[in-house]
Scaffold this motif. Structure first.
Motif, short mmCIF file in Angstrom:
data_model
loop_
_atom_site.label_atom_id
_atom_site.label_comp_id
_atom_site.label_asym_id
_atom_site.label_seq_id
_atom_site.Cartn_x
_atom_site.Cartn_y
_atom_site.Cartn_z
N LEU A 87 6.05 -12.64 9.89
CA LEU A 87 6.60 -12.72 8.54
C LEU A 87 5.50 -12.77 7.48
N VAL A 88 4.46 -13.56 7.75
CA VAL A 88 3.40 -13.71 6.75
C VAL A 88 2.52 -12.46 6.71
N ARG A 89 2.01 -12.05 7.88
CA ARG A 89 1.06 -10.94 7.89
C ARG A 89 1.74 -9.58 7.77
N GLY A 90 2.94 -9.47 8.31
CA GLY A 90 3.60 -8.16 8.31
C GLY A 90 4.38 -7.89 7.04
N TYR A 91 4.94 -8.94 6.44
CA TYR A 91 5.84 -8.72 5.30
C TYR A 91 5.53 -9.59 4.09
N GLY A 92 5.31 -10.89 4.34
CA GLY A 92 5.24 -11.85 3.24
C GLY A 92 4.20 -11.54 2.20
N LEU A 93 2.97 -11.27 2.65
CA LEU A 93 1.88 -11.07 1.70
C LEU A 93 2.09 -9.79 0.90
N ASP A 94 2.46 -8.70 1.60
CA ASP A 94 2.68 -7.42 0.90
C ASP A 94 3.86 -7.54 -0.07
N TRP A 95 4.93 -8.20 0.39
CA TRP A 95 6.11 -8.36 -0.46
C TRP A 95 5.77 -9.17 -1.70
N PHE A 96 4.96 -10.20 -1.53
CA PHE A 96 4.57 -11.05 -2.66
C PHE A 96 3.81 -10.24 -3.71
N LEU A 97 2.83 -9.44 -3.24
CA LEU A 97 2.03 -8.63 -4.17
C LEU A 97 2.90 -7.60 -4.88
N MET A 98 3.78 -6.98 -4.10
CA MET A 98 4.66 -5.94 -4.67
C MET A 98 5.62 -6.53 -5.70
N SER A 99 6.12 -7.70 -5.43
CA SER A 99 7.14 -8.27 -6.30
C SER A 99 6.55 -8.99 -7.50
N GLN A 100 5.31 -9.49 -7.37
CA GLN A 100 4.75 -10.30 -8.44
C GLN A 100 3.87 -9.50 -9.40
N SER A 101 3.04 -8.57 -8.86
CA SER A 101 2.09 -7.90 -9.76
C SER A 101 1.93 -6.42 -9.42
N PRO A 102 3.02 -5.68 -9.48
CA PRO A 102 2.92 -4.25 -9.14
C PRO A 102 2.07 -3.45 -10.13
N ALA A 103 2.00 -3.91 -11.37
CA ALA A 103 1.28 -3.13 -12.38
C ALA A 103 -0.23 -3.13 -12.14
N THR A 104 -0.75 -4.17 -11.50
CA THR A 104 -2.20 -4.27 -11.30
C THR A 104 -2.68 -3.56 -10.04
N LEU A 105 -1.75 -3.07 -9.24
CA LEU A 105 -2.14 -2.44 -7.98
C LEU A 105 -2.28 -0.93 -8.15
N PRO A 106 -3.29 -0.32 -7.46
CA PRO A 106 -3.42 1.14 -7.49
C PRO A 106 -2.18 1.80 -6.90
N ALA A 107 -1.89 3.00 -7.33
CA ALA A 107 -0.68 3.71 -6.89
C ALA A 107 -0.68 3.93 -5.38
N ALA A 108 -1.87 4.25 -4.83
CA ALA A 108 -1.96 4.50 -3.38
C ALA A 108 -1.63 3.23 -2.58
N THR A 109 -2.08 2.10 -3.10
CA THR A 109 -1.83 0.82 -2.42
C THR A 109 -0.34 0.51 -2.45
N ILE A 110 0.26 0.72 -3.62
CA ILE A 110 1.70 0.46 -3.74
C ILE A 110 2.48 1.34 -2.77
N GLU A 111 2.05 2.59 -2.66
CA GLU A 111 2.75 3.51 -1.75
C GLU A 111 2.63 3.05 -0.29
N SER A 112 1.42 2.61 0.08
CA SER A 112 1.23 2.16 1.47
C SER A 112 2.05 0.90 1.76
N TYR A 113 2.13 0.02 0.77
CA TYR A 113 2.95 -1.19 0.92
C TYR A 113 4.42 -0.80 1.09
#
Lengths: 277, 300
Positions: free
Chosen positions: A30-56
């Motif tokens: 849950l933490v390594r597979g989903y939690g961390l990525d989900w947290f970044l995606m849901s909290q600060s999508p604007a600061t992430l590069p487009a390629a990173t968002i796509e991979s997430y």
């Protein structure tokens, strides 16, 4: 055989230690597979590069749940699978219960067979639980992050599940074998975890990135790189997959199966032939 | 003695460990059906190693053994044996009842036997309690229950009173004596000789891995006759006349006469003729400790 298997299953089902390890496996996923990525995606999508968002997005979507369950937990989950093997075999020495069970009646080979069957059942159930957890997590991610809701083909899921079971059984068998060799859970943990984290995770990882082809070939005789190869070939992601890129799934699966059979065969021979003092 | 009368029979049973230590040395042990046999010896004498060989946990270096009609460790034989070697070992996270359920599953025994075994050792009220919370006495009794669940014809108990308080020792002693009834054979080991004296029908003394005394212990324990009477001077004169002065000793205010039991009537008549008021006249026995020290030369 049925009676000893029922006895072993009763012990396993009531064991708080096995439940704890199972919960830790799910927590890692849950933490390594989903939690961390989900947290970044849901909290600060604007600061992430487009390629990173796509991979997430790809990783969190239901279409990739089998790969997430198979590969993302990586070395920590394999270490926990090793712990399962030690718990089911090595703890008997600490509690001195193995000798008590051997005096009850079944042959030593039957005792070993019952313990092995229950170990395999526990491992397969926990892998199944990991896949169910990954599926549930991916569905929640899809709903909350508005990701495409498409499931992977059943054949792909089945292959990933079989590969995850094979890897888990390999490490659990390794734990069982070390427990039987050393007759101590503590020393089995020390030797096994040192091997897993120092050699498989670090040393083999460094060799995988080096240009020393002969060393890279040599490491492919060990379970870790073959597990990585299997995961990599089935679309799961781990850091040191580079070394395994040239190893086919079948070859990796055969090497792991040989390790399983060897560990269980040697373990059985030790239990059957050795004095239990 | 017919072989079928023997539940345990070893011939030149020997165990030498890898380091070269000779733990059991050519042991010839015979335990008869229906008796409580005590294997007595100091710590390190080879008792536990012997019992471990009998249940197949360790293999002998040389010699043979037949236990309940089978080779040690053979499943058919183990099904007829209940054993607790050293301290009982169970799963701390399981209840007493669940621990016995595991044993029942392993032994292919119906679960209904679990409560029967618990009742036999008076643990039924604590059956739901976790094994980890049991007192040492309760753990020992659960060990006995696990051995009894198979309704064994041979019960092997290794140091069953070890570590128990006086109350626990009395309870365990009573339990073992009751288990030795109804044709069941009990082989029990201990270094606590006084305890064994109260429990066993026969003893074998083991030292340095060898059986150094067995049936002759009963004879060795006989110590003539013990006599008390008044007045003491007249008792002595009468006894000297019948048995001779050299056969008489005084211990704790009692006359110890080195005489056979069949002479008791003659001595009694002599004392009555001498006008002695007899307060006690009985066969005297030495304690097992005294005999043991004599046999082993005090090297316990």
């Amino acid at each position: 055989m049925i009676g000893p298997v029922r006895g072993e299953w009763l012990k396993a089902w009531r064991s708080p230690y096995l439940w704890t390890v199972g919960l830790l496996m799910m927590l890692v996923l849950l933490v390594r597979g989903y939690g961390l990525d989900w947290f970044l995606m849901s909290q600060s999508p604007a600061t992430l590069p487009a390629a990173t968002i796509e991979s997430y997005k790809q990783a969190l979507a239901p279409a990739a749940f089998a790969q997430q369950a198979l590969g993302n937990p990586g070395g920590v989950t394999w270490a926990l699978e090793f712990v399962l093997g030690v718990l089911l075999f090595g703890s008997e020495y600490g509690w001195r219960t193995l000798a008590a069970m051997l005096m009850v009646g079944p042959s030593r080979a039957t005792v070993f067979g019952a313990k092995t069957l229950v170990l395999l059942a526990v491992v397969v159930l926990l892998v199944l639980l990991r896949f169910v957890t990954a599926l549930a997590s991916s569905v929640i991610s899809a709903v909350t992050l508005d990701l495409p809701f498409s499931l992977p083909p059943a054949g792909g899921v089945a292959t990933a599940f079989a590969a995850a079971c094979l890897i888990a059984i390999t490490y659990a068998s390794f734990g069982a074998l070390l427990s039987l060799i050393f007759r101590r859970a503590s020393i089995a943990y020390a030797v096994g975890l040192t091997y897993l984290f120092v050699f498989e995770d670090r040393a083999f990882g460094v060799i995988a990135k080096s240009s020393a082809q002969s060393l890279r070939d040599l490491t492919m005789g060990f379970p870790g790189p073959n597990s990585v190869a299997l995961v990599h070939n089935l679309g799961g992601g781990t850091g040191s997959a580079v070394a395994a890129a040239n190893t086919g799934s079948v070859q990796a699966a055969v090497v792991l199966a040989v390790y399983c059979l060897a560990a269980l065969g040697i373990g059985c021979a030790i239990l059957v032939r050795r004095d239990e003092t | 003695m017919h072989t079928s009368d023997l539940v345990v029979e070893t011939t030149a049973l020997t165990k030498r460990y890898r380091g070269g230590q000779l733990a059991v040395d050519s042991l010839d042990l015979k335990v008869r059906r229906g008796e409580i046999y005590g294997l007595v010896g100091p710590n390190g004498a080879g008792k536990t190693t012997t019992l471990r060989m009998l249940v197949g946990l360790i293999r002998p270096t040389a010699g043979t053994a037949l236990v309940a009609g089978h080779k040690p460790g053979a499943p058919a034989g183990l099904r007829r044996i209940g054993a607790v070697i050293e301290n009982p070992a169970f799963y701390t996270y399981l209840s007493g009842r669940d621990n016995l359920r595991v044993v029942a599953h392993y032994g292919g025994i119906a679960e209904t036997a679990v409560d029967t075994a618990l009742e036999e050792v008076d643990l039924l009220p604590a059956a739901k309690g976790g094994y980890g919370s049991y007192s040492l006495g309760m753990k020992q009794r659960l060990g006995v229950a696990a051995a009894l669940i198979k309704e064994p014809e041979l019960l092997i108990l290794d140091e069953p009173t070890n570590g128990l308080d006086p109350q626990g020792m009395v309870e365990m002693r009573g339990l073992i004596k009751s288990l030795g009834t109804a044709g069941r054979t009990v082989l029990v080991s201990s270094h606590l000789l006084s305890e064994m004296q109260k429990i066993c029908d026969r003893f074998g003394v083991i030292q340095n891995g060898r059986l150094i005394a067995e049936d002759e212990l009963a004879d060795a324990r006989q110590a003539g006759l013990l006599i008390r009477g008044n007045p003491a001077g007249r008792v002595r004169v009468a006894l000297e006349r019948v048995a001779g002065a050299k056969a008489i000793a005084v211990r704790d205010g009692a006359f110890m006469v080195n005489a056979d039991h069949v002479q008791a009537a003659e001595i009694h008549r002599a004392l009555v003729r001498a006008g002695v008021e007899i307060t006690e006249l009985r066969p005297a026995e030495r304690s097992l400790e005294e005999v043991f020290l004599e046999i082993t030369g005090g090297r316990q």
